[in-house]
Motif scaffolding. Sequence first.
Motif: not given
Length: 756
Positions: A102-108
């Motif tokens: 899992f990788a978190y993309l803050p812009e989404t």
Amino acid sequence: MRDTASGPRVLLKRLRELMQEPLEPQERLDRIVRDIASNMVAEVCSLYVLRADSVLELYATEGLNPNAVHLAQLRLGQGLVGTIAASARPLNLSNAQEHPAFAYLPETGEEIYNSFLGVPVLRAGRTLGVLVVQNKTMRHYRDDEVEALETTAMVIAEMIATGDLARLTRPGLELDLRRPVSFTGLSFNEGVGLGHVVLHEPRIVVTNLFNEDSEEEVRRLQASLGSLRLSIDDMLERREVAFEGEHREVLEAYRMFAHDSGWVRRLEEAIRNGLTAEAAVEKVQSDMRARMLHMTDPYLRERMSDFDDLANRLLRQLMGRGPEDVAASLPKDAIIVARSMGAAELLDYPRDKLRGVVLEDGAATSHVVIVARAMGIPVAGQMKGAVSMAENGDAIIVDGEEGIIHLRPQPDLEAAYAEKVRFRARRQEVYRELRKKPSMTKDGIQVDLLMNAGLAVDLPQLAEAGAAGIGLFRTELQFMVASTFPRAEAQERLYRDVLDAARGKPVTFRTIDIGGDKVLPYFKGAIQEENPALGWRAIRLTLDRPGLLRTQIRALLKASGGRELKLMLPMVTELGEIAQAREIIDREVRHLSRFAHHLPTSLKLGAMLEVPSLLFQLDELMKAVDFVSVGSNDLFQFVMAVDRGNTQLSDRFDTLSTPFLRVLKQIADAGARNHTPVTLCGELAGKPISAMALIGLGYRSISMSPASIGPVKAMLTELPLDELQAFFDDNLMAPAHGLPMRALLQAFADDRSIPL
């Protein structure tokens, strides 16, 4: 509660309507993800598309931050989306954030969602993107939901493949489907070809994706499967040579797949989810290809090509299309891309439109390559994966000199190769000028440069190449491109046309050389052999089937009326075979004389020296025949105990090695000693460096492909033969130097500016 049976069908029906509406690409994508989210009761639906730089870009979303579209990115292999793209396998997670990838993309803004279902967007097994649905609640998506999302992903794959999304790609970026890619394999025939891909067994593009009646589509599928199984069973029941050995193993694999209940069940499930039978086959084929391509077991990966071929056969059954449709609308610069193909299949394509051939399999001595060489077409082989990466109409460059192909090349690379083609054309002009010059060394020694041929298509090249004659006419090619044994009249007509085209120049006809790797599917008498190259082939076969040889001899005698006939026997092992063949020839001469047929003015009988046993009876051989022709391809194979079609060994043994050159020298010396003309035909004759070696060893007649005559003649006219003979006196029988013979010959040529 949602109707799980109708859910996927309702979604596909809605997608069909969306595909038909006149929408801009972004609006269409936005509405697709919105409808998927609604149908699957998901709070998020997102589409990521794979770019040529191995980055997955967010192209559309329902539920995530809309400002992240075309900005949010993940590298291939990064995060859950990148993992799906790299593995080409779905991920179904009830708590996505606990997954190690899992990788978190803050812009989404996706951190509030737990459950996650992602499937790869696949076409022909290639990953083009990833389609994802997410929910806040922790849940595991059902199998029918996974199936529905995979089916939807297939529709999106077609959107990507048709180029609809190219307008959404930012300047300077490309989608992965259009990514330039190069393959390195082997050179099977020199030359450079620029053109556009024509898939020999084209990937059938299914345009009718959605069904109106699932039960009718299942009936269509079952009927086509039944026909397919019957055709495979029929082929397996026939005891023909074409379906023995490896060929039979392939058909057994076909039958295994065709009766595989798991495959059929997946096809029927896809139909009941709303696809047509054709679209179901394409979806399941693409899913299985993606999974098998990522397996490490090479055997299982090889079986994928069997499955692909079977699925394509089933698609053709369903769509009522045959392979004969392929050549109907060729581009003017067609480059054929195939896993493998036969010589007859290549001749189905119009010559004036062919610019090259790319083979995933094959060998330099396979018959399709021999025919391509005769046609002057560059061929690159052993290009594993080229078929699945290519699309009909893709720009492609075939570099037959280096054994490289460039698919969808960059403009600067294309420009460089275009200049290379222009340079080759200028060089061909130089070779054409050489046609008017005598075929002599720099110190005035005559060397006859002959050409190899085997079909009517070769004949115009006799004058164009400036050949001194035809040193090897392979009569078996006429048999190999026919669907039944050519009648005596057809054989006679071809042989007469060859002699007419030669206009008095010598022509050497080799009697039919079938067996081994030269398979005639219609020949019922052939047997299965463990080592066909060492088995029942060539003169061995025709002496055991004298009717075949008698028919050919009679056709040759009648076609040669009033002219000289030169006949050559292939794969002679002992002198008794020559005596038996001479007896058959004499009987045919007597028969035709009895009926007052116009006979040849003279008949010369020769033997091919390609079996090592003849090396120990050279003087007897030279006395038993009128001429000898060295078949360097087979002779090298047998002397060095190397399968010439084995790519693992193709670069391991050098035809210019000292031991083999000594063998060739013995043969040339025996011919001179017995005043018996000796010619060499084979791959050695067609390369300037090896042709130079042959001339230095004493050969004064060599036969090669028409395209090789110009380069060899350019070498010949600059060759000081007396110096080359002195070189061999010093080096051939001496103890081995530090450098191999090829390097010594190259240095000899470089020191004297001899063009190689």
